[in-house]
Write a protein that holds these residues in place. Structure first.
Motif, PDB file in Angstrom:
ATOM      1  N   SER A  88      -8.552  -3.432  93.507  1.00 40.25           N
ATOM      2  CA  SER A  88      -9.024  -2.215  94.187  1.00 40.25           C
ATOM      3  C   SER A  88     -10.482  -1.939  93.840  1.00 40.25           C
ATOM      4  CB  SER A  88      -8.152  -1.014  93.834  1.00 40.25           C
ATOM      5  OG  SER A  88      -8.144  -0.765  92.444  1.00 40.25           O
ATOM      6  N   ASN A  89     -10.902  -2.343  92.653  1.00 39.40           N
ATOM      7  CA  ASN A  89     -12.313  -2.173  92.293  1.00 39.40           C
ATOM      8  C   ASN A  89     -13.226  -3.091  93.093  1.00 39.40           C
ATOM      9  OD1 ASN A  89     -12.570  -0.023  90.493  1.00 39.40           O
ATOM     10  ND2 ASN A  89     -11.805  -1.240  88.787  1.00 39.40           N
ATOM     11  N   MET A  90     -12.671  -4.157  93.663  1.00 41.00           N
ATOM     12  CA  MET A  90     -13.477  -4.972  94.574  1.00 41.00           C
ATOM     13  C   MET A  90     -13.950  -4.125  95.741  1.00 41.00           C
ATOM     14  SD  MET A  90     -11.230  -8.486  94.617  1.00 41.00           S
ATOM     15  CE  MET A  90     -10.997  -9.452  93.110  1.00 41.00           C
ATOM     16  N   LEU A  91     -13.080  -3.247  96.229  1.00 39.22           N
ATOM     17  CA  LEU A  91     -13.455  -2.322  97.296  1.00 39.22           C
ATOM     18  C   LEU A  91     -14.460  -1.294  96.783  1.00 39.22           C
ATOM     19  CD1 LEU A  91     -11.299  -0.574  99.941  1.00 39.22           C
ATOM     20  CD2 LEU A  91     -12.571   0.837  98.343  1.00 39.22           C
ATOM     21  N   PHE A  92     -14.120  -0.608  95.682  1.00 44.58           N
ATOM     22  CA  PHE A  92     -14.967   0.478  95.197  1.00 44.58           C
ATOM     23  C   PHE A  92     -16.380  -0.004  94.861  1.00 44.58           C
ATOM     24  CE2 PHE A  92     -10.777   2.405  94.124  1.00 44.58           C
ATOM     25  CZ  PHE A  92     -10.915   3.557  94.881  1.00 44.58           C
ATOM     26  N   MET A  93     -16.481  -1.148  94.197  1.00 45.08           N
ATOM     27  CA  MET A  93     -17.801  -1.622  93.796  1.00 45.08           C
ATOM     28  C   MET A  93     -18.630  -2.074  94.988  1.00 45.08           C
ATOM     29  SD  MET A  93     -17.894  -0.967  90.639  1.00 45.08           S
ATOM     30  CE  MET A  93     -16.782   0.415  90.974  1.00 45.08           C
ATOM     31  N   THR A  94     -17.996  -2.711  95.963  1.00 49.10           N
ATOM     32  CA  THR A  94     -18.721  -3.138  97.160  1.00 49.10           C
ATOM     33  C   THR A  94     -19.208  -1.932  97.949  1.00 49.10           C
ATOM     34  OG1 THR A  94     -17.375  -5.149  97.282  1.00 49.10           O
ATOM     35  CG2 THR A  94     -18.576  -4.519  99.262  1.00 49.10           C
ATOM     36  N   VAL A  95     -18.343  -0.958  98.115  1.00 50.53           N
ATOM     37  CA  VAL A  95     -18.734   0.276  98.812  1.00 50.53           C
ATOM     38  C   VAL A  95     -19.866   0.975  98.057  1.00 50.53           C
ATOM     39  CG1 VAL A  95     -17.982   2.602  99.454  1.00 50.53           C
ATOM     40  CG2 VAL A  95     -16.508   0.639  99.935  1.00 50.53           C
ATOM     41  N   GLY A  96     -19.737   1.042  96.727  1.00 54.55           N
ATOM     42  CA  GLY A  96     -20.749   1.714  95.919  1.00 54.55           C
ATOM     43  C   GLY A  96     -22.120   1.090  96.049  1.00 54.55           C
ATOM     44  N   VAL A  97     -22.169  -0.245  96.041  1.00 53.10           N
ATOM     45  CA  VAL A  97     -23.453  -0.940  96.184  1.00 53.10           C
ATOM     46  C   VAL A  97     -24.015  -0.715  97.590  1.00 53.10           C
ATOM     47  CG1 VAL A  97     -24.553  -3.209  96.280  1.00 53.10           C
ATOM     48  CG2 VAL A  97     -22.975  -2.667  94.413  1.00 53.10           C
ATOM     49  N   TYR A  98     -23.168  -0.843  98.605  1.00 52.91           N
ATOM     50  CA  TYR A  98     -23.622  -0.660  99.983  1.00 52.91           C
ATOM     51  C   TYR A  98     -24.172   0.754 100.203  1.00 52.91           C
ATOM     52  CZ  TYR A  98     -23.574  -0.307 105.073  1.00 52.91           C
ATOM     53  OH  TYR A  98     -23.928  -0.102 106.380  1.00 52.91           O
ATOM     54  N   ARG A  99     -23.496   1.736  99.630  1.00 45.30           N
ATOM     55  CA  ARG A  99     -23.909   3.137  99.821  1.00 45.30           C
ATOM     56  C   ARG A  99     -24.953   3.582  98.793  1.00 45.30           C
ATOM     57  NH1 ARG A  99     -21.075   6.736 102.552  1.00 45.30           N
ATOM     58  NH2 ARG A  99     -21.014   8.280 100.872  1.00 45.30           N
ATOM     59  N   LYS A 100     -25.408   2.633  97.947  1.00 47.76           N
ATOM     60  CA  LYS A 100     -26.439   2.891  96.942  1.00 47.76           C
ATOM     61  C   LYS A 100     -26.016   3.970  95.926  1.00 47.76           C
ATOM     62  CE  LYS A 100     -30.348   1.394  99.795  1.00 47.76           C
ATOM     63  NZ  LYS A 100     -29.540   0.797 100.879  1.00 47.76           N
ATOM     64  N   LYS A 101     -24.736   4.001  95.631  1.00 44.49           N
ATOM     65  CA  LYS A 101     -24.216   4.908  94.612  1.00 44.49           C
ATOM     66  C   LYS A 101     -24.189   4.236  93.243  1.00 44.49           C
ATOM     67  CE  LYS A 101     -23.380   8.027  97.714  1.00 44.49           C
ATOM     68  NZ  LYS A 101     -24.168   9.282  97.766  1.00 44.49           N
ATOM     69  N   ILE A 102     -24.392   2.916  93.232  1.00 44.85           N
ATOM     70  CA  ILE A 102     -24.319   2.130  92.011  1.00 44.85           C
ATOM     71  C   ILE A 102     -25.122   0.859  92.243  1.00 44.85           C
ATOM     72  CG2 ILE A 102     -22.161   1.044  92.792  1.00 44.85           C
ATOM     73  CD1 ILE A 102     -21.226   0.914  89.929  1.00 44.85           C
ATOM     74  N   ASP A 103     -25.767   0.343  91.199  1.00 46.90           N
ATOM     75  CA  ASP A 103     -26.519  -0.891  91.393  1.00 46.90           C
ATOM     76  C   ASP A 103     -25.625  -2.112  91.148  1.00 46.90           C
ATOM     77  OD1 ASP A 103     -26.435  -1.349  88.586  1.00 46.90           O
ATOM     78  OD2 ASP A 103     -28.350  -0.348  88.281  1.00 46.90           O
ATOM     79  N   VAL A 104     -26.124  -3.263  91.539  1.00 41.06           N
ATOM     80  CA  VAL A 104     -25.329  -4.495  91.452  1.00 41.06           C
ATOM     81  C   VAL A 104     -24.953  -4.807  90.009  1.00 41.06           C
ATOM     82  CG1 VAL A 104     -25.364  -6.996  91.828  1.00 41.06           C
ATOM     83  CG2 VAL A 104     -26.302  -5.462  93.569  1.00 41.06           C
ATOM     84  N   MET A 106     -24.419  -2.735  87.400  1.00 42.32           N
ATOM     85  CA  MET A 106     -23.329  -1.889  86.934  1.00 42.32           C
ATOM     86  C   MET A 106     -22.030  -2.218  87.656  1.00 42.32           C
ATOM     87  SD  MET A 106     -22.006   0.313  84.948  1.00 42.32           S
ATOM     88  CE  MET A 106     -23.464   0.917  84.051  1.00 42.32           C
ATOM     89  N   ALA A 107     -22.118  -2.461  88.965  1.00 44.19           N
ATOM     90  CA  ALA A 107     -20.918  -2.823  89.726  1.00 44.19           C
ATOM     91  C   ALA A 107     -20.303  -4.107  89.176  1.00 44.19           C
ATOM     92  CB  ALA A 107     -21.270  -2.994  91.205  1.00 44.19           C
ATOM     93  N   SER A 108     -21.142  -5.083  88.860  1.00 45.81           N
ATOM     94  CA  SER A 108     -20.650  -6.353  88.316  1.00 45.81           C
ATOM     95  C   SER A 108     -20.029  -6.152  86.937  1.00 45.81           C
ATOM     96  CB  SER A 108     -21.795  -7.365  88.223  1.00 45.81           C
ATOM     97  OG  SER A 108     -22.352  -7.611  89.499  1.00 45.81           O
ATOM     98  N   LYS A 109     -20.635  -5.298  86.131  1.00 48.41           N
ATOM     99  CA  LYS A 109     -20.095  -5.022  84.798  1.00 48.41           C
ATOM    100  C   LYS A 109     -18.712  -4.398  84.890  1.00 48.41           C
ATOM    101  CE  LYS A 109     -21.012  -2.384  80.547  1.00 48.41           C
ATOM    102  NZ  LYS A 109     -21.963  -1.482  79.846  1.00 48.41           N
ATOM    103  N   ILE A 110     -18.561  -3.418  85.770  1.00 43.75           N
ATOM    104  CA  ILE A 110     -17.267  -2.745  85.921  1.00 43.75           C
ATOM    105  C   ILE A 110     -16.216  -3.732  86.424  1.00 43.75           C
ATOM    106  CG2 ILE A 110     -16.002  -1.011  87.261  1.00 43.75           C
ATOM    107  CD1 ILE A 110     -18.537   0.729  87.121  1.00 43.75           C
ATOM    108  N   LEU A 111     -16.567  -4.497  87.461  1.00 47.89           N
ATOM    109  CA  LEU A 111     -15.597  -5.424  88.048  1.00 47.89           C
ATOM    110  C   LEU A 111     -15.220  -6.524  87.067  1.00 47.89           C
ATOM    111  CD1 LEU A 111     -13.950  -6.014  90.549  1.00 47.89           C
ATOM    112  CD2 LEU A 111     -15.882  -7.346  91.447  1.00 47.89           C
ATOM    113  N   PHE A 112     -16.204  -7.091  86.362  1.00 46.78           N
ATOM    114  CA  PHE A 112     -15.918  -8.144  85.379  1.00 46.78           C
ATOM    115  C   PHE A 112     -15.046  -7.603  84.250  1.00 46.78           C
ATOM    116  CE2 PHE A 112     -16.897 -10.221  81.337  1.00 46.78           C
ATOM    117  CZ  PHE A 112     -16.572 -11.537  81.644  1.00 46.78           C
TER     118      PHE A 112
END
Length: 266
Positions: A88-104, A106-112
């Motif tokens: 489910s974080n695959m969705l949240f992190m991708t959406v976050g990066v696209y919407r500029k709510k999170i940088d790549v 941080m998104a990679s750190k959370i997902l990893f």
């Protein structure tokens, strides 16, 4: 004119913010929440396999139906217990990066981190469940061993496509939960949506962590198809397929659909 923000994406943004805050302020607590996701997945996998094996004894061919229904409770537990699930974080992190709510980064750190500690939880709880009564002295030919051997002998293309559809289903259930207000409705919807991929036997990388671990220890390492190569092959391509389905097909597509000046938003 500002783009309208849908209630759904306001909730997604809030969820992303909470994940960032937790991992920045307490990495250990985030890791434990990720391990807990596989505690609930292990319990769901165990009851699904145990009931399927039991019903196969007197009604051959019905195990798959019961497996799909019982496994579906895994996501109910994960959602209501606020555990962190990698798919489910695959969705949240991708959406976050696209919407500029999170940088790549941080998104990679959370997902990893999430997937890593999902793995740790899957190994730990899968092993512990293998020590319990229902998984002792199982016959060589049983539903669980057959299902796991089948997973481990699929082709690369089949794993990729099944992984894609599995995570389309999972993230559809997650988003529907975020839109619904009634708890009974949420549970009902989750069970019957997750049933789709569980019954069809599609590949969910995180669910395979405890499933493979349970199968290995219950069989004492005797499953024919359970080789290092087959396990790595399944995990890698299920992971890629899951990201395509959850991160791109559902996450990115719906983020793009809602990045519009139109009032037609989710």
């Amino acid at each position: 004119m500002l783009n309208p923000i849908s209630p759904l994406f306001e909730k997604i943004d809030s969820s992303i913010s909470k994940k960032v805050d937790l991992i920045q302020n307490s990495y250990a607590r985030y890791a434990v929440r990720a391990m807990l996701a596989c505690l609930f997945l292990t319990l769901g996998t165990a009851i699904a396999f145990a009931t399927a094996m039991k019903v196969e004894e007197f009604l051959p061919g019905s195990g798959k139906l019961l497996f799909g229904f019982m496994f579906s409770w895994s996501l109910v537990m994960i959602l209501y217990m606020n555990a962190e699930l990698g798919t489910s974080n695959m969705l949240f992190m991708t959406v976050g990066v696209y919407r500029k709510k999170i940088d790549v980064k941080m998104a990679s750190k959370i997902l990893f981190t999430c997937i890593l500690f999902n793995l740790v939880g899957g190994l730990l709880f899968g092993y512990l469940i293998s020590l319990t009564g229902p998984f002792q002295n199982l016959p060589t030919e049983n539903f669980m061993y057959t299902a796991i051997n089948g997973k481990l002998t699929k082709s690369t293309l089949q794993i990729l496509v099944e992984g894609m559809f599995a995570n389309i289903v999972v993230n559809t259930a997650v988003l529907i939960n975020m839109r619904m207000k009634d708890d009974a409705g949420k549970v009902f919807a989750t069970i019957f949506i997750i049933f789709i991929f569980a019954f069809l036997g599609y590949e969910h990388v995180i669910a395979n962590f405890p499933a493979f671990t349970l199968g290995y220890f219950a069989s004492k390492g005797t499953l024919d198809a359970m080789t290092v190569g087959n396990v790595v092959h399944n995990i890698v391509f299920a992971l890629i397929g899951n990201y395509i389905g959850g991160g791109l097909v559902i996450g990115l597509v719906y983020a793009w659909l809602n990045n519009s000046k139109s009032n037609y938003v989710d």
